[in-house]
Scaffold this active site. Structure first.
Site, PDB file in Angstrom:
ATOM      1  N   ARG A 119      -3.242  -2.460 -18.160  1.00  0.00           N
ATOM      2  CA  ARG A 119      -4.467  -1.944 -17.930  1.00  0.00           C
ATOM      3  C   ARG A 119      -4.006  -0.860 -16.876  1.00  0.00           C
ATOM      4  NH1 ARG A 119      -8.242  -4.420 -21.267  1.00  0.00           N
ATOM      5  NH2 ARG A 119      -9.754  -2.723 -20.363  1.00  0.00           N
TER       6      ARG A 119
ATOM      7  N   GLU B 120      -0.427   4.981  -0.182  1.00  0.00           N
ATOM      8  CA  GLU B 120      -1.386   6.181  -0.472  1.00  0.00           C
ATOM      9  C   GLU B 120      -0.536   7.416  -0.307  1.00  0.00           C
ATOM     10  OE1 GLU B 120      -2.259   3.570   1.504  1.00  0.00           O
ATOM     11  OE2 GLU B 120      -4.452   3.639   1.637  1.00  0.00           O
TER      12      GLU B 120
ATOM     13  N   THR C  62      -5.258   6.249 -21.326  1.00  0.00           N
ATOM     14  CA  THR C  62      -5.233   4.964 -20.821  1.00  0.00           C
ATOM     15  C   THR C  62      -3.558   4.654 -21.072  1.00  0.00           C
ATOM     16  OG1 THR C  62      -6.019   3.919 -22.781  1.00  0.00           O
ATOM     17  CG2 THR C  62      -7.355   3.945 -21.035  1.00  0.00           C
TER      18      THR C  62
ATOM     19  N   LYS D 272      -3.397   0.783 -24.508  1.00  0.00           N
ATOM     20  CA  LYS D 272      -3.813   0.683 -25.991  1.00  0.00           C
ATOM     21  C   LYS D 272      -2.635   0.724 -26.868  1.00  0.00           C
ATOM     22  CE  LYS D 272      -8.466   2.352 -25.228  1.00  0.00           C
ATOM     23  NZ  LYS D 272      -8.705   3.321 -23.843  1.00  0.00           N
TER      24      LYS D 272
ATOM     25  N   ASP E  96      -7.755  13.794 -24.767  1.00  0.00           N
ATOM     26  CA  ASP E  96      -8.010  12.532 -24.310  1.00  0.00           C
ATOM     27  C   ASP E  96      -7.343  11.623 -25.402  1.00  0.00           C
ATOM     28  OD1 ASP E  96      -8.500   9.861 -23.684  1.00  0.00           O
ATOM     29  OD2 ASP E  96     -10.509  10.322 -22.932  1.00  0.00           O
TER      30      ASP E  96
ATOM     31  N   TYR F  50       0.666  -1.193  -0.046  1.00  0.00           N
ATOM     32  CA  TYR F  50       0.029   0.017   0.170  1.00  0.00           C
ATOM     33  C   TYR F  50       0.865   1.153  -0.179  1.00  0.00           C
ATOM     34  CZ  TYR F  50      -5.024  -0.804   0.330  1.00  0.00           C
ATOM     35  OH  TYR F  50      -6.337  -0.995   0.026  1.00  0.00           O
TER      36      TYR F  50
HETATM   37  N1  DSN Z   1     -13.439   0.743 -24.258  1.00  0.00           N
HETATM   38  C1  DSN Z   1     -12.394   1.498 -24.964  1.00  0.00           C
HETATM   39  C2  DSN Z   1     -12.400   1.418 -26.234  1.00  0.00           C
HETATM   40  O1  DSN Z   1     -12.719   0.415 -26.915  1.00  0.00           O
HETATM   41  O2  DSN Z   1     -12.303   2.484 -27.063  1.00  0.00           O
HETATM   42  C3  DSN Z   1     -12.748   3.125 -24.324  1.00  0.00           C
HETATM   43  O3  DSN Z   1     -13.123   3.233 -23.116  1.00  0.00           O
END
Ligand code: DSN
Length: 422
Positions: A240, A61, A231, A234, A205, A59
């Site tokens: 993740r 924090e 994120t 991707k 974003d 942990y």
């Molecule tokens: N689930 C993601 C996507 O497939 O674009 C976006 O949050």
């Protein structure tokens, strides 16, 4: 022949064979299919090892140098490395790598910069935006006064003059520029000028396109925005997770919005995996990879057009394309389902001004990050387009699906997936 490392789960196998079996099956599915979901990828084995490490036991924090619990001497160094690497790659003053994913990163932005009821402007979900950019059933549309811009009816491209006029009329406090289903460049410079003119915060974003941005394969938002959110799993090819980067003036408010406002202890195993992914993303190989993602997307879009498919906007500038399957007499859902049975995995997706409902829209969203991670190039994109065409032309024919699935597996065996092949 199995391509997966079947002995890697021996401890799970001993404790919980049911779960071990399901993980093996998913691993085999990922190894043996053509994964075209635009938001998915294959991480490296190094990223996966960090994710599965002892760091999950701790942990932490707080932030490096200012934690609430003892025993942080190594965690602090790990998080600081991730922060420093993120700042360097995204060219921003400040980074926070603790958001649990993209939606929590975006929540932190709202929490730090707005009050409930403030006006926000974002891209309509069915036109390629994201739920968290003000969609009505999301917290962002429920707690804030959301107005949504769309693409142009004429060419399905962002119409920056119309966006400017909407911003002047609506006077939002925050504008979101970012995509999850728009196949063209986002002109952050134009968004920056609009936000400046109306005195709004501008948030980019870049969840989908972060890898393309940091390698110079997509226009860079960093000179124009208050905050970048993303994120990490991707095109960035990490675990993740989520993060944001911002101007120094927003750093304290945004950090407090993550902890203690929205989250507790950060997921240190994920932080380490993000640090590893960012190190990988700084390599020349990764730049070549991101360039190839776009080459592959352009090749796949062109090959699908040759097969008679209608590609929204006529092509792509980035890693994804939208295919309108209604001209083939199909709905998106039945098309995606038939392709999945043939080992070609994508998702049904709304197209701009879609006359069909979101659950069964008119389109498919197809992306090339994962197949490019396997080393596939333009030639393989032609083969994939042919398979898509054959399966959809014979949508009720299980024989076609079975044959294509076999051919898919043969191709996949020639291009082992990172992190899976042993
Ligand atoms: N689930 C993601 C996507 O497939 O674009 C976006 O949050």
């Amino acid at each position: 022949m199995s391509t997966v490392a079947v002995d890697a789960l021996d401890a799970i196998q001993a404790v919980d064979p049911e779960i071990a079996d399901l993980i093996h099956k998913e691993e085999q599915r990922q190894a043996d299919s053509i994964r075209l979901i635009a938001s998915e990828n294959y991480t490296s084995k190094a990223v996966m090892q960090a994710t599965g490490s002892v760091l999950t036991n701790k942990y932490s924090e707080g932030y490096p140098g200012k934690r609430y619990y003892e025993g942080q001497e190594f965690i602090d160094q790990i998080e600081q490395l991730a922060i420093d690497r993120a700042k360097a790659l995204f060219k921003m003053d400040h980074a926070n790598v603790q958001p649990l994913s993209g939606s929590p990163a975006n929540q932190a932005v709202y929490m730090a910069l707005l009050e409930p009821g403030d006006k926000v402007m974002g891209m309509h979900l069915a036109h390629g935006g994201h739920l968290t950019h003000g969609w009505k059933v999301n917290f962002s549309g429920k707690l804030f006064d959301s107005v949504q811009y769309t693409v142009s009816e004429k060419d399905h491209l962002l119409d920056y003059e119309a966006i400017r006029e909407m911003a002047i009329k609506e006077k939002p406090k925050m504008i979101w520029a970012g995509i999850s289903g728009y196949p063209r460049y986002v002109d952050f410079e134009k968004f920056g000028a609009i936000a400046k003119e109306v005195g709004a915060y501008l948030i980019a974003d870049v969840a989908h396109i972060s890898g393309l941005v940091i390698t110079g394969n997509h226009p860079d938002p960093s000179p124009y925005v208050d905050v970048i959110t993303t994120t990490t799993h991707k095109t960035l090819r990490g675990p993740r997770g989520g993060m944001f980067l911002c101007k120094e003036e927003h750093a304290a408010a945004l950090d407090k919005a993550v902890f203690p406002c929205l989250q507790g202890g950060p997921h240190n195993h994920t932080t380490a995996a993000i640090a590893v992914a960012l190190k990988e993303a700084a390599s020349p190989d990764y730049s070549v990879y991101c360039g190839q993602i776009i080459k592959n997307a352009k090749a796949l879009a062109a090959a699908l057009q040759e097969e008679g498919f209608d590609i929204v906007t006529g092509g792509t500038d980035n890693h994804l394309m939208l295919v309108d399957v209604t001209s083939k007499g199909l709905g998106g859902r039945e098309a995606a389902s038939a392709l999945n049975k043939a080992g070609v995995v994508c998702n049904s997706n709304a197209i701009p001004f879609d006359p069909r409902k979101p659950w069964d829209p008119s389109g498919l969203r197809i992306g090339t990050p994962a197949v490019t991670s396997r080393g596939m190039k333009e030639e393989e994109m032609k083969t994939i387009a042919k398979w898509i065409s054959e399966v959809l032309a014979n949508i009720q024919d299980e024989g076609t699906q079975t044959r294509v699935k076999r051919e898919v597996k043969e191709l996949c065996d020639q291009f082992p997936a990172p992190g899976i092949a042993s």
